[in-house]
Motif scaffolding. Structure first.
Motif, PDB file in Angstrom:
ATOM      1  N   SER A  58     154.499  83.166  28.131  1.00 49.27           N
ATOM      2  CA  SER A  58     154.742  84.148  28.864  1.00 49.27           C
ATOM      3  C   SER A  58     153.478  85.253  28.834  1.00 49.27           C
ATOM      4  CB  SER A  58     155.986  84.787  28.903  1.00 49.27           C
ATOM      5  OG  SER A  58     156.989  84.246  29.121  1.00 49.27           O
ATOM      6  N   VAL A  59     153.237  86.003  29.256  1.00 48.05           N
ATOM      7  CA  VAL A  59     152.966  86.985  30.280  1.00 48.05           C
ATOM      8  C   VAL A  59     153.158  87.968  30.122  1.00 48.05           C
ATOM      9  CG1 VAL A  59     149.544  87.267  31.113  1.00 48.05           C
ATOM     10  CG2 VAL A  59     150.884  84.973  30.234  1.00 48.05           C
ATOM     11  N   ALA A  60     152.363  89.145  29.975  1.00 46.95           N
ATOM     12  CA  ALA A  60     153.133  90.714  30.579  1.00 46.95           C
ATOM     13  C   ALA A  60     151.786  91.409  31.168  1.00 46.95           C
ATOM     14  CB  ALA A  60     153.815  91.953  29.795  1.00 46.95           C
ATOM     15  N   LEU A  61     151.913  92.285  32.131  1.00 46.78           N
ATOM     16  CA  LEU A  61     150.305  92.531  32.746  1.00 46.78           C
ATOM     17  C   LEU A  61     151.339  93.724  32.744  1.00 46.78           C
ATOM     18  CD1 LEU A  61     148.816  90.469  35.349  1.00 46.78           C
ATOM     19  CD2 LEU A  61     148.263  90.459  32.688  1.00 46.78           C
ATOM     20  N   LEU A  62     150.968  95.274  31.897  1.00 48.15           N
ATOM     21  CA  LEU A  62     151.226  96.040  32.216  1.00 48.15           C
ATOM     22  C   LEU A  62     150.517  97.412  32.251  1.00 48.15           C
ATOM     23  CD1 LEU A  62     153.261  96.208  29.105  1.00 48.15           C
ATOM     24  CD2 LEU A  62     154.176  95.444  30.993  1.00 48.15           C
ATOM     25  N   ASP A  63     150.040  98.203  33.684  1.00 49.61           N
ATOM     26  CA  ASP A  63     149.698  98.674  34.538  1.00 49.61           C
ATOM     27  C   ASP A  63     148.278  98.464  33.780  1.00 49.61           C
ATOM     28  OD1 ASP A  63     152.364 100.401  33.940  1.00 49.61           O
ATOM     29  OD2 ASP A  63     152.321 100.546  32.260  1.00 49.61           O
ATOM     30  N   LEU A  64     147.834  97.311  34.614  1.00 51.02           N
ATOM     31  CA  LEU A  64     146.824  97.483  34.778  1.00 51.02           C
ATOM     32  C   LEU A  64     146.001  97.127  35.891  1.00 51.02           C
ATOM     33  CD1 LEU A  64     144.289  96.501  32.732  1.00 51.02           C
ATOM     34  CD2 LEU A  64     145.124  93.601  32.635  1.00 51.02           C
ATOM     35  N   LEU A  65     146.718  96.250  36.464  1.00 50.50           N
ATOM     36  CA  LEU A  65     145.361  95.631  38.233  1.00 50.50           C
ATOM     37  C   LEU A  65     144.808  97.463  38.439  1.00 50.50           C
ATOM     38  CD1 LEU A  65     148.486  93.870  39.747  1.00 50.50           C
ATOM     39  CD2 LEU A  65     146.457  93.145  38.733  1.00 50.50           C
ATOM     40  N   GLN A  66     145.753  98.258  38.291  1.00 50.43           N
ATOM     41  CA  GLN A  66     144.643  99.570  39.319  1.00 50.43           C
ATOM     42  C   GLN A  66     143.132  99.662  39.140  1.00 50.43           C
ATOM     43  OE1 GLN A  66     147.733  99.652  38.135  1.00 50.43           O
ATOM     44  NE2 GLN A  66     147.954 102.287  36.702  1.00 50.43           N
ATOM     45  N   TYR A  67     143.011  99.555  37.821  1.00 49.68           N
ATOM     46  CA  TYR A  67     141.322  99.153  37.028  1.00 49.68           C
ATOM     47  C   TYR A  67     140.547  98.311  37.321  1.00 49.68           C
ATOM     48  CZ  TYR A  67     144.471 102.934  34.891  1.00 49.68           C
ATOM     49  OH  TYR A  67     145.275 104.082  34.476  1.00 49.68           O
ATOM     50  N   LEU A  68     141.187  97.205  38.442  1.00 48.62           N
ATOM     51  CA  LEU A  68     140.389  96.107  38.296  1.00 48.62           C
ATOM     52  C   LEU A  68     140.129  96.723  40.273  1.00 48.62           C
ATOM     53  CD1 LEU A  68     142.027  93.210  36.032  1.00 48.62           C
ATOM     54  CD2 LEU A  68     140.206  94.502  35.238  1.00 48.62           C
ATOM     55  N   ASP A  69     139.094  95.348  40.203  1.00 51.82           N
ATOM     56  CA  ASP A  69     138.692  95.516  41.969  1.00 51.82           C
ATOM     57  C   ASP A  69     139.336  94.231  42.375  1.00 51.82           C
ATOM     58  OD1 ASP A  69     137.161  92.982  42.291  1.00 51.82           O
ATOM     59  OD2 ASP A  69     135.511  93.797  41.922  1.00 51.82           O
ATOM     60  N   ARG A  70     139.808  94.596  43.753  1.00 50.20           N
ATOM     61  CA  ARG A  70     140.731  93.311  44.116  1.00 50.20           C
ATOM     62  C   ARG A  70     139.998  91.634  43.557  1.00 50.20           C
ATOM     63  NH1 ARG A  70     144.027  93.430  48.528  1.00 50.20           N
ATOM     64  NH2 ARG A  70     144.737  95.885  47.813  1.00 50.20           N
ATOM     65  N   GLY A  71     139.023  91.546  43.506  1.00 48.13           N
ATOM     66  CA  GLY A  71     137.969  90.191  43.103  1.00 48.13           C
ATOM     67  C   GLY A  71     138.793  90.113  41.834  1.00 48.13           C
ATOM     68  N   GLU A  72     138.918  90.681  41.016  1.00 46.69           N
ATOM     69  CA  GLU A  72     138.646  90.779  39.681  1.00 46.69           C
ATOM     70  C   GLU A  72     140.857  90.771  39.610  1.00 46.69           C
ATOM     71  OE1 GLU A  72     135.231  93.441  37.888  1.00 46.69           O
ATOM     72  OE2 GLU A  72     137.400  94.669  38.398  1.00 46.69           O
ATOM     73  N   GLN A  73     141.441  90.905  40.399  1.00 45.07           N
ATOM     74  CA  GLN A  73     142.571  91.504  40.330  1.00 45.07           C
ATOM     75  C   GLN A  73     143.714  89.732  39.963  1.00 45.07           C
ATOM     76  OE1 GLN A  73     143.764  94.457  43.172  1.00 45.07           O
ATOM     77  NE2 GLN A  73     143.355  95.892  41.830  1.00 45.07           N
ATOM     78  N   ALA A  74     142.494  89.225  41.365  1.00 46.23           N
ATOM     79  CA  ALA A  74     143.144  87.937  42.320  1.00 46.23           C
ATOM     80  C   ALA A  74     142.468  87.168  40.913  1.00 46.23           C
ATOM     81  CB  ALA A  74     143.091  87.445  43.443  1.00 46.23           C
ATOM     82  N   ALA A  75     141.575  87.253  40.423  1.00 51.50           N
ATOM     83  CA  ALA A  75     141.128  86.072  39.135  1.00 51.50           C
ATOM     84  C   ALA A  75     142.430  86.343  38.290  1.00 51.50           C
ATOM     85  CB  ALA A  75     140.477  86.783  38.688  1.00 51.50           C
ATOM     86  N   LEU A  76     142.647  87.929  37.603  1.00 51.23           N
ATOM     87  CA  LEU A  76     143.287  88.207  36.000  1.00 51.23           C
ATOM     88  C   LEU A  76     144.859  87.204  36.694  1.00 51.23           C
ATOM     89  CD1 LEU A  76     143.810  88.798  33.579  1.00 51.23           C
ATOM     90  CD2 LEU A  76     144.626  91.045  34.759  1.00 51.23           C
ATOM     91  N   LEU A  77     145.617  87.150  37.919  1.00 51.57           N
ATOM     92  CA  LEU A  77     146.825  87.381  38.450  1.00 51.57           C
ATOM     93  C   LEU A  77     146.685  85.311  38.276  1.00 51.57           C
ATOM     94  CD1 LEU A  77     147.441  89.721  41.106  1.00 51.57           C
ATOM     95  CD2 LEU A  77     148.949  89.598  38.811  1.00 51.57           C
ATOM     96  N   ARG A  78     145.483  84.976  38.947  1.00 48.07           N
ATOM     97  CA  ARG A  78     145.585  83.139  38.630  1.00 48.07           C
ATOM     98  C   ARG A  78     145.612  82.889  37.315  1.00 48.07           C
ATOM     99  NH1 ARG A  78     145.348  79.216  41.958  1.00 48.07           N
ATOM    100  NH2 ARG A  78     145.078  80.566  43.513  1.00 48.07           N
ATOM    101  N   ALA A  79     144.692  83.839  37.036  1.00 52.49           N
ATOM    102  CA  ALA A  79     144.640  82.961  34.890  1.00 52.49           C
ATOM    103  C   ALA A  79     146.217  83.599  34.078  1.00 52.49           C
ATOM    104  CB  ALA A  79     143.413  84.297  34.789  1.00 52.49           C
ATOM    105  N   ALA A  80     146.639  84.915  34.769  1.00 50.65           N
ATOM    106  CA  ALA A  80     147.760  84.538  33.396  1.00 50.65           C
ATOM    107  C   ALA A  80     148.415  83.532  34.456  1.00 50.65           C
ATOM    108  CB  ALA A  80     148.279  86.364  34.160  1.00 50.65           C
ATOM    109  N   ALA A  81     148.681  83.512  35.231  1.00 46.82           N
ATOM    110  CA  ALA A  81     149.976  82.375  36.056  1.00 46.82           C
ATOM    111  C   ALA A  81     149.363  81.048  35.395  1.00 46.82           C
ATOM    112  CB  ALA A  81     150.207  82.142  37.150  1.00 46.82           C
ATOM    113  N   GLU A  82     148.247  80.658  35.206  1.00 43.89           N
ATOM    114  CA  GLU A  82     148.265  79.875  34.287  1.00 43.89           C
ATOM    115  C   GLU A  82     148.540  79.144  33.101  1.00 43.89           C
ATOM    116  OE1 GLU A  82     144.216  79.157  34.760  1.00 43.89           O
ATOM    117  OE2 GLU A  82     143.933  78.823  36.946  1.00 43.89           O
TER     118      GLU A  82
END
Ligand SMILES: C[S@@+](CC[C@H](N)C(=O)[O-])C[C@H]1O[C@@H](n2cnc3c(N)ncnc32)[C@H](O)[C@@H]1O
Length: 166
Positions: A58-82
């Protein structure tokens, strides 16, 4: 500083936990507090824009997304989902872009947190719930995102996702 990890331990959950944050001060505080908890509770300085460590659970992303730009958010969400396995969950807590005073107040608090150096970086981009949902569904997860502001004035949302078909 590892508060979620320590809450899980306080509830008797013993699985291994690795906590990541780019702020070495917070990681040092977490490591100090973790000494009483044995080797399965680890904390590492890590920039979420870099490749995530290998993981299967399992992965938790806590209060983090807003510190990344849109492309970085997409990459992180995909990597976390994997990294979410068949029994795992992806938990995303974030301020999300939405109409209303809660969003404006949350942005102001993020700005203040950066100004007083509680956070090292200023917020960059706030995603919408629909956008986060799309990213995770296209990465093979299903779940819901709902408000979790409780009695706070903040525009906090909580998403809980699992592998499709479960
Ligand atoms: C608003 S705080 C929330 C964390 C926790 N709830 C707290 O109060 O300490 C945001 C956290 O994201 C971390 N952060 C910001 N940008 C990051 C990045 N690129 N990689 C890893 N962590 C990051 C900050 O260091 C900070 O600890």
């Amino acid at each position: 500083m590892g508060l979620s990890a320590f809450c899980l331990r306080a509830r008797g959950l013993r699985f291994p936990i690795l906590g990541l944050d780019c702020d070495a001060r917070k990681i040092a505080i977490a490591r100090d507090a973790a000494r009483a908890h044995g080797p399965d509770l680890r904390f590492t300085v890590h920039d979420a824009r870099d490749q995530l460590p290998a993981h299967d659970g399992s992965v938790a992303l806590l209060d983090l997304l807003q510190y990344l730009d849109r492309g970085e958010q997409a990459a992180l969400l995909r990597a976390a989902a994997e990294r979410v396995n068949a029994d795992g969950r992806l938990v995303v807590r974030s301020t999300l872009r939405a109409p209303g005073w809660r969003y404006r107040l949350s942005r102001a608090v993020d700005w203040f947190s950066a100004a007083v150096r509680w956070t090292l970086d200023a917020a960059v981009a706030y995603p919408t719930a629909d956008w986060v949902q799309e990213q995770l569904e296209s990465a093979g997860l299903q779940g819901t995102i709902r408000p979790c502001w409780g009695r706070t004035p903040f525009n906090n949302w909580l998403g809980v996702f699992a592998r499709s078909g479960r």
